[in-house]
Design an enzyme around this catalytic site. Structure first.
Site, short mmCIF file in Angstrom:
data_model
loop_
_atom_site.label_atom_id
_atom_site.label_comp_id
_atom_site.label_asym_id
_atom_site.label_seq_id
_atom_site.Cartn_x
_atom_site.Cartn_y
_atom_site.Cartn_z
N LYS A 175 -25.04 -28.03 14.99
CA LYS A 175 -24.97 -29.20 15.66
C LYS A 175 -25.91 -30.36 15.47
O LYS A 175 -26.72 -30.42 15.43
CB LYS A 175 -24.96 -29.00 17.32
CG LYS A 175 -24.78 -30.96 17.69
CD LYS A 175 -24.93 -30.85 19.75
CE LYS A 175 -24.20 -29.82 20.45
NZ LYS A 175 -24.52 -30.25 22.22
N GLY A 199 -23.55 -20.20 27.39
CA GLY A 199 -23.40 -18.67 26.35
C GLY A 199 -21.55 -19.72 26.17
O GLY A 199 -21.16 -17.87 25.57
#
Length: 262
Positions: free
Chosen positions: A180, A67
Protein backbone atom coordinates in the site's frame (compact mmCIF):
# COMPACT_ATOMS: atom_id res chain seq x y z
CA UNK A 1 -0.46 22.13 -9.36
CA UNK A 2 -2.25 18.79 -8.89
CA UNK A 3 -0.96 18.58 -5.34
CA UNK A 4 -2.31 22.05 -4.54
CA UNK A 5 -5.71 21.22 -6.03
CA UNK A 6 -5.96 17.97 -4.09
CA UNK A 7 -4.89 19.62 -0.84
CA UNK A 8 -7.47 22.37 -1.29
CA UNK A 9 -10.24 19.82 -1.78
CA UNK A 10 -9.10 17.75 1.21
CA UNK A 11 -9.11 20.92 3.31
CA UNK A 12 -12.61 21.59 2.04
CA UNK A 13 -13.83 18.28 3.44
CA UNK A 14 -12.83 19.44 6.92
CA UNK A 15 -15.54 22.12 6.79
CA UNK A 16 -18.20 19.39 6.93
CA UNK A 17 -19.00 17.08 9.83
CA UNK A 18 -17.49 13.60 9.84
CA UNK A 19 -20.99 12.11 9.79
CA UNK A 20 -21.93 14.12 6.69
CA UNK A 21 -18.75 13.08 4.88
CA UNK A 22 -19.26 9.40 5.71
CA UNK A 23 -22.88 9.49 4.52
CA UNK A 24 -22.03 11.31 1.28
CA UNK A 25 -19.07 9.03 0.60
CA UNK A 26 -21.21 5.94 1.12
CA UNK A 27 -23.92 7.29 -1.15
CA UNK A 28 -21.46 8.09 -3.93
CA UNK A 29 -18.94 5.30 -3.80
CA UNK A 30 -20.15 2.30 -1.81
CA UNK A 31 -21.76 -0.47 -3.78
CA UNK A 32 -24.48 -2.66 -2.35
CA UNK A 33 -23.39 -4.41 0.86
CA UNK A 34 -21.53 -7.69 0.57
CA UNK A 35 -20.64 -10.26 3.19
CA UNK A 36 -16.93 -9.73 2.62
CA UNK A 37 -15.04 -6.89 4.36
CA UNK A 38 -13.58 -4.15 2.17
CA UNK A 39 -9.96 -5.26 2.73
CA UNK A 40 -10.79 -8.80 1.61
CA UNK A 41 -12.44 -7.42 -1.52
CA UNK A 42 -9.48 -5.18 -2.33
CA UNK A 43 -6.98 -8.03 -2.29
CA UNK A 44 -9.41 -10.28 -4.15
CA UNK A 45 -9.68 -7.66 -6.90
CA UNK A 46 -5.91 -7.27 -7.05
CA UNK A 47 -5.50 -11.04 -7.25
CA UNK A 48 -8.11 -11.50 -9.95
CA UNK A 49 -6.29 -8.98 -12.12
CA UNK A 50 -2.67 -9.90 -11.37
CA UNK A 51 -2.76 -13.48 -9.96
CA UNK A 52 -0.35 -12.88 -7.09
CA UNK A 53 -2.04 -14.90 -4.34
CA UNK A 54 -2.26 -18.31 -6.03
CA UNK A 55 0.08 -21.26 -5.47
CA UNK A 56 1.66 -19.69 -2.38
CA UNK A 57 3.59 -21.95 -0.01
CA UNK A 58 4.82 -19.26 2.41
CA UNK A 59 3.71 -15.66 2.85
CA UNK A 60 4.14 -12.75 5.24
CA UNK A 61 1.42 -10.26 6.15
CA UNK A 62 3.01 -6.98 7.28
CA UNK A 63 1.00 -4.50 9.37
CA UNK A 64 -2.04 -6.53 8.37
CA UNK A 65 -4.44 -6.53 11.32
CA UNK A 66 -7.29 -7.35 11.60
CA UNK A 67 -6.19 -9.84 8.96
CA UNK A 68 -8.38 -9.81 5.86
CA UNK A 69 -5.40 -9.91 3.47
CA UNK A 70 -4.09 -12.96 5.35
CA UNK A 71 -7.57 -14.47 5.49
CA UNK A 72 -8.03 -14.15 1.74
CA UNK A 73 -4.61 -15.62 0.95
CA UNK A 74 -5.09 -18.57 3.31
CA UNK A 75 -8.51 -19.27 1.77
CA UNK A 76 -6.74 -19.91 -1.54
CA UNK A 77 -3.77 -21.72 -0.01
CA UNK A 78 -5.11 -23.69 2.99
CA UNK A 79 -1.87 -25.64 3.50
CA UNK A 80 0.52 -22.70 3.26
CA UNK A 81 2.75 -21.33 6.02
CA UNK A 82 1.48 -17.89 6.98
CA UNK A 83 3.19 -15.27 9.12
CA UNK A 84 1.73 -12.01 10.35
CA UNK A 85 3.05 -8.88 12.05
CA UNK A 86 0.79 -6.19 13.48
CA UNK A 87 0.69 -3.80 16.43
CA UNK A 88 -0.70 -5.44 19.56
CA UNK A 89 -1.39 -2.28 21.57
CA UNK A 90 -4.10 -0.99 19.23
CA UNK A 91 -7.44 -2.80 19.12
CA UNK A 92 -7.97 -1.69 15.52
CA UNK A 93 -4.74 -3.40 14.43
CA UNK A 94 -4.78 -6.77 16.22
CA UNK A 95 -5.50 -9.93 14.26
CA UNK A 96 -9.01 -11.21 14.76
CA UNK A 97 -9.37 -14.67 16.37
CA UNK A 98 -10.42 -16.43 13.15
CA UNK A 99 -7.01 -15.52 11.69
CA UNK A 100 -4.89 -15.78 14.83
CA UNK A 101 -6.13 -19.27 15.72
CA UNK A 102 -5.41 -20.83 12.35
CA UNK A 103 -2.90 -23.65 12.82
CA UNK A 104 -0.85 -22.54 9.84
CA UNK A 105 -0.73 -18.87 10.94
CA UNK A 106 2.14 -17.62 13.12
CA UNK A 107 2.06 -14.16 14.67
CA UNK A 108 5.43 -12.42 15.02
CA UNK A 109 5.49 -9.91 17.88
CA UNK A 110 9.09 -9.77 19.16
CA UNK A 111 10.26 -10.32 22.76
CA UNK A 112 8.18 -7.44 24.13
CA UNK A 113 5.08 -8.64 22.23
CA UNK A 114 4.67 -5.25 20.51
CA UNK A 115 4.49 -6.34 16.87
CA UNK A 116 6.12 -3.01 16.01
CA UNK A 117 8.02 -3.22 12.71
CA UNK A 118 10.20 -0.30 13.80
CA UNK A 119 11.52 -2.38 16.72
CA UNK A 120 14.88 -3.97 15.78
CA UNK A 121 14.00 -7.08 17.80
CA UNK A 122 10.80 -7.56 15.81
CA UNK A 123 12.73 -7.05 12.57
CA UNK A 124 15.26 -9.65 13.72
CA UNK A 125 12.51 -12.18 14.45
CA UNK A 126 10.91 -11.52 11.07
CA UNK A 127 14.25 -12.05 9.31
CA UNK A 128 14.89 -15.31 11.19
CA UNK A 129 11.47 -16.79 10.43
CA UNK A 130 10.82 -15.35 6.98
CA UNK A 131 14.17 -14.27 5.53
CA UNK A 132 14.47 -15.17 1.84
CA UNK A 133 11.60 -17.64 2.30
CA UNK A 134 8.36 -15.99 1.18
CA UNK A 135 6.58 -16.41 -2.13
CA UNK A 136 4.45 -13.39 -1.30
CA UNK A 137 4.63 -10.42 1.06
CA UNK A 138 1.55 -8.29 1.71
CA UNK A 139 2.06 -4.85 3.26
CA UNK A 140 -1.14 -2.94 4.00
CA UNK A 141 0.11 -0.68 6.79
CA UNK A 142 -0.83 2.95 7.25
CA UNK A 143 -0.60 5.71 9.83
CA UNK A 144 -3.80 7.35 11.09
CA UNK A 145 -3.87 10.83 9.52
CA UNK A 146 -7.34 11.90 10.60
CA UNK A 147 -7.41 15.70 10.42
CA UNK A 148 -3.96 15.78 8.79
CA UNK A 149 -4.82 14.33 5.39
CA UNK A 150 -2.55 16.75 3.54
CA UNK A 151 0.41 15.33 5.47
CA UNK A 152 -0.41 11.71 4.63
CA UNK A 153 2.58 11.20 2.33
CA UNK A 154 5.06 12.52 4.89
CA UNK A 155 3.48 10.76 7.86
CA UNK A 156 3.52 7.39 6.09
CA UNK A 157 7.00 7.70 4.55
CA UNK A 158 8.93 5.95 7.33
CA UNK A 159 6.43 3.09 7.54
CA UNK A 160 6.46 2.47 3.80
CA UNK A 161 10.26 2.56 3.73
CA UNK A 162 10.37 0.05 6.59
CA UNK A 163 7.92 -2.20 4.75
CA UNK A 164 9.98 -2.08 1.53
CA UNK A 165 13.08 -3.15 3.46
CA UNK A 166 11.26 -6.04 5.11
CA UNK A 167 9.79 -7.12 1.78
CA UNK A 168 13.27 -7.37 0.27
CA UNK A 169 14.55 -9.29 3.30
CA UNK A 170 11.72 -11.81 3.25
CA UNK A 171 10.92 -12.46 -0.41
CA UNK A 172 12.65 -15.32 -2.13
CA UNK A 173 13.94 -14.73 -5.68
CA UNK A 174 10.91 -14.86 -7.95
CA UNK A 175 8.54 -13.76 -5.18
CA UNK A 176 5.83 -11.09 -5.46
CA UNK A 177 4.54 -8.33 -3.20
CA UNK A 178 1.56 -6.04 -2.70
CA UNK A 179 2.44 -2.73 -1.00
CA UNK A 180 0.00 0.00 0.00
CA UNK A 181 1.23 3.48 -0.93
CA UNK A 182 -0.30 6.95 -0.92
CA UNK A 183 0.82 10.12 -2.72
CA UNK A 184 4.29 10.44 -4.21
CA UNK A 185 4.70 14.15 -4.84
CA UNK A 186 7.89 14.47 -2.80
CA UNK A 187 11.31 13.71 -4.30
CA UNK A 188 12.30 11.37 -1.47
CA UNK A 189 9.13 9.30 -1.88
CA UNK A 190 9.51 8.79 -5.61
CA UNK A 191 13.21 7.98 -5.23
CA UNK A 192 12.48 5.42 -2.52
CA UNK A 193 9.90 3.71 -4.71
CA UNK A 194 12.20 3.88 -7.74
CA UNK A 195 14.94 2.11 -5.81
CA UNK A 196 12.47 -0.49 -4.56
CA UNK A 197 10.91 -1.44 -7.91
CA UNK A 198 14.38 -1.99 -9.38
CA UNK A 199 14.44 -5.20 -7.35
CA UNK A 200 11.63 -6.68 -9.48
CA UNK A 201 11.19 -7.79 -13.06
CA UNK A 202 7.85 -5.97 -13.39
CA UNK A 203 5.68 -3.64 -11.34
CA UNK A 204 2.42 -1.73 -11.62
CA UNK A 205 0.50 0.85 -9.61
CA UNK A 206 -3.16 -0.07 -9.16
CA UNK A 207 -6.23 1.06 -7.27
CA UNK A 208 -8.76 -1.77 -6.85
CA UNK A 209 -12.45 -0.91 -7.34
CA UNK A 210 -13.25 -1.45 -3.64
CA UNK A 211 -10.72 1.22 -2.63
CA UNK A 212 -12.74 4.41 -2.27
CA UNK A 213 -11.95 6.63 -5.30
CA UNK A 214 -11.72 9.89 -3.33
CA UNK A 215 -8.87 8.73 -1.08
CA UNK A 216 -5.11 8.55 -1.74
CA UNK A 217 -4.73 4.80 -1.30
CA UNK A 218 -3.05 2.86 -4.11
CA UNK A 219 -1.18 -0.43 -4.29
CA UNK A 220 2.24 -1.07 -5.79
CA UNK A 221 2.27 -4.64 -7.06
CA UNK A 222 5.70 -6.05 -7.86
CA UNK A 223 6.44 -9.31 -9.64
CA UNK A 224 9.39 -11.70 -9.69
CA UNK A 225 11.99 -10.44 -7.23
CA UNK A 226 15.40 -10.38 -8.90
CA UNK A 227 18.60 -11.93 -7.59
CA UNK A 228 20.41 -8.79 -8.72
CA UNK A 229 18.46 -5.54 -8.94
CA UNK A 230 18.25 -3.45 -12.06
CA UNK A 231 19.76 0.02 -12.21
CA UNK A 232 16.92 1.56 -14.20
CA UNK A 233 15.38 4.99 -13.75
CA UNK A 234 11.64 4.47 -13.39
CA UNK A 235 10.95 7.93 -11.96
CA UNK A 236 9.10 9.21 -15.03
CA UNK A 237 6.99 6.07 -15.29
CA UNK A 238 6.17 6.16 -11.58
CA UNK A 239 5.17 9.81 -11.80
CA UNK A 240 3.02 9.07 -14.84
CA UNK A 241 1.18 6.24 -13.12
CA UNK A 242 0.64 8.26 -9.94
CA UNK A 243 -0.64 11.23 -11.96
CA UNK A 244 -3.33 9.06 -13.52
CA UNK A 245 -4.69 8.30 -10.06
CA UNK A 246 -4.31 11.89 -8.85
CA UNK A 247 -6.63 12.99 -11.64
CA UNK A 248 -9.17 10.29 -10.81
CA UNK A 249 -9.04 11.29 -7.15
CA UNK A 250 -9.46 14.96 -8.04
CA UNK A 251 -12.58 14.20 -10.05
CA UNK A 252 -14.12 12.15 -7.24
CA UNK A 253 -13.26 14.64 -4.50
CA UNK A 254 -15.09 17.28 -6.52
CA UNK A 255 -18.11 14.98 -6.76
CA UNK A 256 -18.01 14.38 -3.02
CA UNK A 257 -17.81 18.06 -2.10
CA UNK A 258 -20.55 18.99 -4.58
CA UNK A 259 -22.84 16.44 -2.96
CA UNK A 260 -22.01 17.75 0.51
CA UNK A 261 -22.93 21.28 -0.57
CA UNK A 262 -26.46 20.28 -1.55
Amino acid sequence: MLQQKLNKLKDGLNTFSSKSVVCARSKLFDKRPTRRPRCWRKLSEIDKKFHVCRHVDTFLDLCGGPGEFANYTMSLNPLCKAYGVTLTNNSVCVYKPTVRKRKNFTTITGPDKSGDVFDKNVVFEISIKCGNACDLVLADGSVDVNGRENEQERLNFDLIMCETQLILICLRPGGNCVLKVFDAFEHETIQMLNKFVNHFEKWVLYKPPSSRPANSERYLICFNKLVRPYCNNYVNELEKQFEKYYRIQLKNLNKLINLLKI
